[in-house]
Design an enzyme around this catalytic site. Structure first.
Site, PDB file in Angstrom:
ATOM      1  N   HIS A 103       7.369  62.103 -30.844  1.00 48.78           N
ATOM      2  CA  HIS A 103       8.124  62.890 -29.871  1.00 48.78           C
ATOM      3  C   HIS A 103       8.115  64.341 -30.361  1.00 48.78           C
ATOM      4  CE1 HIS A 103       9.994  58.859 -29.931  1.00 48.78           C
ATOM      5  NE2 HIS A 103      10.284  59.031 -28.651  1.00 48.78           N
ATOM      6  N   ASP A 136      10.536  65.124 -33.143  1.00 48.42           N
ATOM      7  CA  ASP A 136      10.254  64.479 -34.431  1.00 48.42           C
ATOM      8  C   ASP A 136       9.572  65.453 -35.377  1.00 48.42           C
ATOM      9  OD1 ASP A 136      11.070  62.115 -33.182  1.00 48.42           O
ATOM     10  OD2 ASP A 136       9.013  61.501 -32.740  1.00 48.42           O
TER      11      ASP A 136
END
Length: 435
Positions: free
Chosen positions: A99, A102
């Site tokens: 993501h 992240d």
């Protein structure tokens, strides 16, 4: 800096090995049905659980020991990239997934967030070029930030919708930059708490609008990844619109998205929806929409998404059978959306857990191959549905019968003789195939 100096590259050593850091079943170059294990399985490591999960839970603080934490969020982000690619190389895994939040800190504004993403993806691209490791898929996290409390594409706030669209645009720019093969949408906040204040059709129309914008933008920039929707029935939302494979396929077909979208299916999400994983895979396969999978397992005794590493050979065998029946999963893959248990807090547990998952899928692949070679399920089903191969059954299938003709047939014939399915025997024999 080397983060795992005492661990060499993980190699296949067979079931007699006493080496913790060795594959017992996963032999990447072993040929299975004309392809190597590596080609069949297309493993990927999830950035979020591997690099950012700290072992905290609602009842306790962080416990995971991690040596890549820096003095600033950006320093930590850069150290994580280096450590992550070391993990990938030691596991000999070819793909990864992430993501946006992240890999890079959000900072204090959307502009700063995008700048951080640019800087970190420059470093990621360097490591990709250096190692040959590829991006299976990326996605935008549109569920963690407080702005998404009422949804992202399903929000009641047009300004929030615009930010969600900006994150998707940036995600597709990053996908092109890194050569992503797929792009995922998971609607953790795309759902509702109560219908009392919800216009479900309006919200789903808006979700479809965003998906169509993504298709258009991908074409505009000359990048066409396989778009994937990941179903989940609940958590964090009470009722999510992408409840399961069948519900999501209804959405895809309603809005004419079937040429561009397939499904990314997760085992634990199937559990939460009250299905087996193979059920979800079978539904997607029957629609021609099995795109990729998130490999993990849930705990049927618990009511939440535990994301355990997959170690259940029985379940994985049936999942791999569906994938083989699908003709493979490329350009998708098998992404370990799995996190180590809270008591597995040492850094080396990250490698040990992935070894366990990879070995389990290798066993499942070999078991599924044997099932196909012996036509175990095919012969069972052919026998079970044999009445439709001849006589009145064949006429029904060919479209030659109607309600009137079938009524006449039924009135002229005796009550049908029903045969036992011998399910317990079938399950007993299935156990013989588990490696």
């Amino acid at each position: 800096m080397v983060y795992f100096p005492k661990i060499e590259k993980i190699k296949y050593e067979g079931t007699n090995t006493k080496n913790m850091y060795a594959f017992r079943h996963y032999n990447s170059e072993e040929i299975i049905m004309g392809k190597t294990m590596k080609e069949h399985l297309r493993f990927a490591v999830a950035y979020w659980h591997t690099m950012t999960q700290d072992g905290s839970d609602p009842f306790g603080k962080a416990v995971n020991k991690r040596s890549w934490l820096g003095e600033s969020p950006m320093e930590t982000a850069k150290k994580r990239v280096i450590a992550f690619f070391e993990i990938l190389e030691k596991l000999d895994v070819e793909y990864f997934c992430f993501h946006d939040i992240d890999i890079a800190p959000e900072g204090n504004s959307l502009k700063e967030f995008f700048s951080n993403i640019d800087e970190i993806t420059d470093l990621i691209k360097e490591k990709m070029d250096e190692t040959g490791i590829k991006l299976l898929w990326n996605t935008a996290n549109m569920f963690s930030n407080p702005r998404y409390v009422n949804g992202a594409a399903s929000t009641n706030n047009a300004n929030v919708y615009a930010i969600a669209a900006a994150q998707v645009k940036k995600g597709l720019d990053v996908s092109k930059k890194l050569g992503g093969e797929n792009y995922v949408f998971w609607g953790g906040r795309e759902g509702y708490e109560t219908l009392l204040n919800t216009d479900m059709k309006f919200e789903q129309d808006n979700i479809a609008r965003l998906f169509k914008m993504a298709i258009f933008y991908g074409e505009k920039i000359g990048h066409k990844p396989q778009f994937l929707i990941e179903p989940k029935p609940k958590e964090p939302s009470k009722h999510q619109y992408d409840f399961d494979a069948a519900t999501t396929m209804a959405f895809i077909l309603k809005y004419g998205l079937e040429k561009d979208f397939k499904l990314n299916l997760e085992a634990n999400h199937a559990t939460l929806a009250g299905h087996t994983f193979e059920h979800e895979l079978n539904v997607a396969r029957n629609y021609g929409a099995l795109g990729s999978i998130d490999a993990n397992q849930g705990d049927v005794l618990l009511g939440w998404d535990t994301d355990e590493f997959p170690t259940n050979v029985y379940d994985v065998t049936l999942a791999m059978y569906e994938i083989l029946e699908n003709g493979g999963i490329e350009p998708g893959g098998i992404n370990f959306d799995s996190k180590v248990r809270r008591s597995s807090f040492e850094m080396e547990d990250l490698l040990l857990a992935h070894i366990a998952g990879m070995d389990t899928f290798a066993r499942g692949l070999k078991s599924a191959m044997k099932l196909k070679e012996d036509r175990f399920f095919e012969d069972l089903k052919e026998q079970r549905y044999s009445s439709f191969k001849k006589g009145i059954g064949a006429k029904i299938i060919s479209g030659k019968e109607n309600l009137e003709s079938l009524t006449n047939y039924a009135l002229k014939n005796d009550e049908p003789i029903i045969e036992s399915s011998h399910i317990e025997y079938v399950k007993n024999i299935l156990n013989d195939y588990l490696y």
